[in-house]
Design an enzyme around this catalytic site. Structure first.
Site, short mmCIF file in Angstrom:
data_model
loop_
_atom_site.label_atom_id
_atom_site.label_comp_id
_atom_site.label_asym_id
_atom_site.label_seq_id
_atom_site.Cartn_x
_atom_site.Cartn_y
_atom_site.Cartn_z
N TRP A 84 -20.12 41.32 -25.60
CA TRP A 84 -20.95 42.49 -25.92
C TRP A 84 -22.39 42.09 -26.17
CZ3 TRP A 84 -18.66 46.34 -24.02
CH2 TRP A 84 -17.26 46.42 -24.04
N LYS A 87 -12.38 53.20 -30.93
CA LYS A 87 -11.59 52.13 -31.52
C LYS A 87 -10.96 52.60 -32.83
CE LYS A 87 -13.43 49.97 -28.07
NZ LYS A 87 -14.66 49.19 -28.03
N ASP A 139 -23.98 46.65 -33.61
CA ASP A 139 -22.96 47.31 -32.80
C ASP A 139 -21.64 47.14 -33.56
OD1 ASP A 139 -21.03 48.12 -31.03
OD2 ASP A 139 -21.50 46.66 -29.47
C1 LIG Z 1 -15.70 48.97 -26.85
C2 LIG Z 1 -16.99 48.34 -27.22
C3 LIG Z 1 -18.19 48.66 -26.58
C4 LIG Z 1 -18.27 49.58 -25.36
O1 LIG Z 1 -18.00 50.89 -25.64
P1 LIG Z 1 -18.20 51.98 -24.45
O2 LIG Z 1 -17.74 53.23 -25.09
O3 LIG Z 1 -17.30 51.56 -23.32
O4 LIG Z 1 -19.62 51.99 -24.06
C5 LIG Z 1 -19.36 48.06 -27.01
N1 LIG Z 1 -19.34 47.19 -28.04
C6 LIG Z 1 -18.19 46.84 -28.68
C7 LIG Z 1 -18.24 45.88 -29.80
C8 LIG Z 1 -16.99 47.41 -28.27
O5 LIG Z 1 -15.86 47.07 -28.90
#
Ligand SMILES: *Cc1c(COP(=O)(O)O)cnc(C)c1O
Length: 356
Positions: free
Chosen positions: A102, A193, A169
């Site tokens: 990421w 998540k 993030d």
């Molecule tokens: C799942 C995830 C993303 C991506 O999310 P999207 O909804 O597919 O854009 C970005 N960063 C982390 C840490 C993630 O777990």
């Protein structure tokens, strides 16, 4: 048909009482005679949903009025470009803590707008969250990924002594433990998540930090539009907002973030303990950096991993294969994943080892 134990990394298992409430709300939201998908976003019923969702987020997260709470119709990936678009000028530098897949994407997008300095890196194994950061002289902001969903590492405290606002993030661990707001300009997360459906992200950001964004951006690319319009500049993802509100209300019923954080630590410890005592299974992440959300591990042979996947599927345990880029196994056990399901995986790991 009975439901499976879902170890998917996202979209992921949601609390069953929330799914049941949502089923009823699809038909009739709050006794209005109209379903949640069918209500106007400008109407009274949806207004009430939006207000109670924000109130629940503030209460459960301990989020004061100096922070804005925004809903943006896009996943976390959208913010990889939107954050530098708002904050990174051509002459500016962002310091990035590089812990995996990421943060690599974060850096690639930031380079379109300005300079990137790697403040720390756990490459190539990505099995730790580095304790030492080397910051650049005056970064515009410092970005980190609080939980590396793919490699299975998690910052147990934010990067120390950042010389500028932290931007985080937190897609895969937001609201899985108490929120570390201090030092943060912004925390963003895709909902799928721990918090709700995909295609919507939650942003928690200091209002004075947002106000320093670059002027002249298109309205939907400008964080301040969402502040000024209460996330209602255009039609928001009404169902996603409803779901986030219900999930956060469920977290409150579970005792709040401290209680859910303790439960998550306990659930993950069951698995790490099993892996650490095994002769054939090995955890990927190093102690001190291990994720409570995504437990990544390998078997000593591919045959062993294949046997585990096959027996898991038969037993109704789904989604244990690792990310397509890194392989191995991954058990994603977010807030809604039941403790009993973790015990069942531990038993299966023992069984496959015994029969190997
Ligand atoms: C799942 C995830 C993303 C991506 O999310 P999207 O909804 O597919 O854009 C970005 N960063 C982390 C840490 C993630 O777990």
């Amino acid at each position: 048909m009975s439901r499976k134990l879902n170890f998917s990394s996202g979209p992921a298992a949601l609390p069953e009482p929330v799914l049941q409430r949502a089923q009823a709300a699809l038909w009739d939201l709050d006794g209005t005679g109209i379903g949640i998908l069918e209500h106007s976003h400008r109407g009274k019923a949806f207004r009430a949903v939006l207000e109670r969702t924000i109130a629940a987020l503030r209460e459960v997260g301990g989020i004061g009025e100096d922070f804005a709470i925004l809903f943006i119709t896009a996943g976390a990936t959208h913010h990889f470009s939107m954050v530098p678009q708002n904050f990174l000028g051509e002459a500016d530098t962002v310091d990035v803590c590089h812990t995996g897949v990421w943060s690599a994407k974060v850096m690639a997008e930031a380079r379109r707008y300005g300079h990137v300095h790697v403040a720390c890196s756990s490459a190539p194994a990505f099995d730790t969250t580095p304790t030492v950061q080397t910051y650049s002289p005056s970064p515009r902001y410092v970005h980190y990924t609080s939980n590396e969903t793919i490699y299975g590492t998690q910052w147990h405290a934010p990067p120390a002594n950042p010389p500028a606002e932290l931007v985080c993030d937190a897609s895969s661990d937001l609201f899985s433990r108490p929120l570390p707001l201090a030092g943060h300009g912004m925390i963003y997360a895709g909902a799928q998540k721990n918090l709700g459906p995909s295609g919507i992200s939650l942003v928690i950001a200091r209002k004075d930090f947002l106000a320093t964004r670059r002027p002249g951006l298109p309205p939907l690319a400008d964080y301040m539009t969402y502040v000024d319009e209460g996330s209602m500049y255009n039609t928001p993802n009404t169902f996603g907002i409803y779901m986030i509100g219900e999930v956060v209300a469920w977290i409150r019923e579970q005792g709040g973030l401290a209680a859910i954080g303790e439960r998550n630590t306990r659930k993950a410890a069951l698995l790490y303990d099993c892996l650490d005592h095994s002769k054939v299974w090995r955890a990927h992440a190093k102690p001190g950096s291990r994720s409570n959300m995504n437990i990544t591990f390998r078997g000593t042979t591919p045959a062993l991993e294949a046997a585990l996947i096959a027996r898991a599927e038969t037993a109704g345990l789904s989604g244990l294969a690792g990310h397509r880029d890194v392989g191995g196994m991954r058990a994603s056990i977010y807030n809604a994943f039941p403790e009993d399901g973790v015990h069942r995986l531990v038993q299966l790991l023992h069984d496959v080892e015994r029969d190997a």
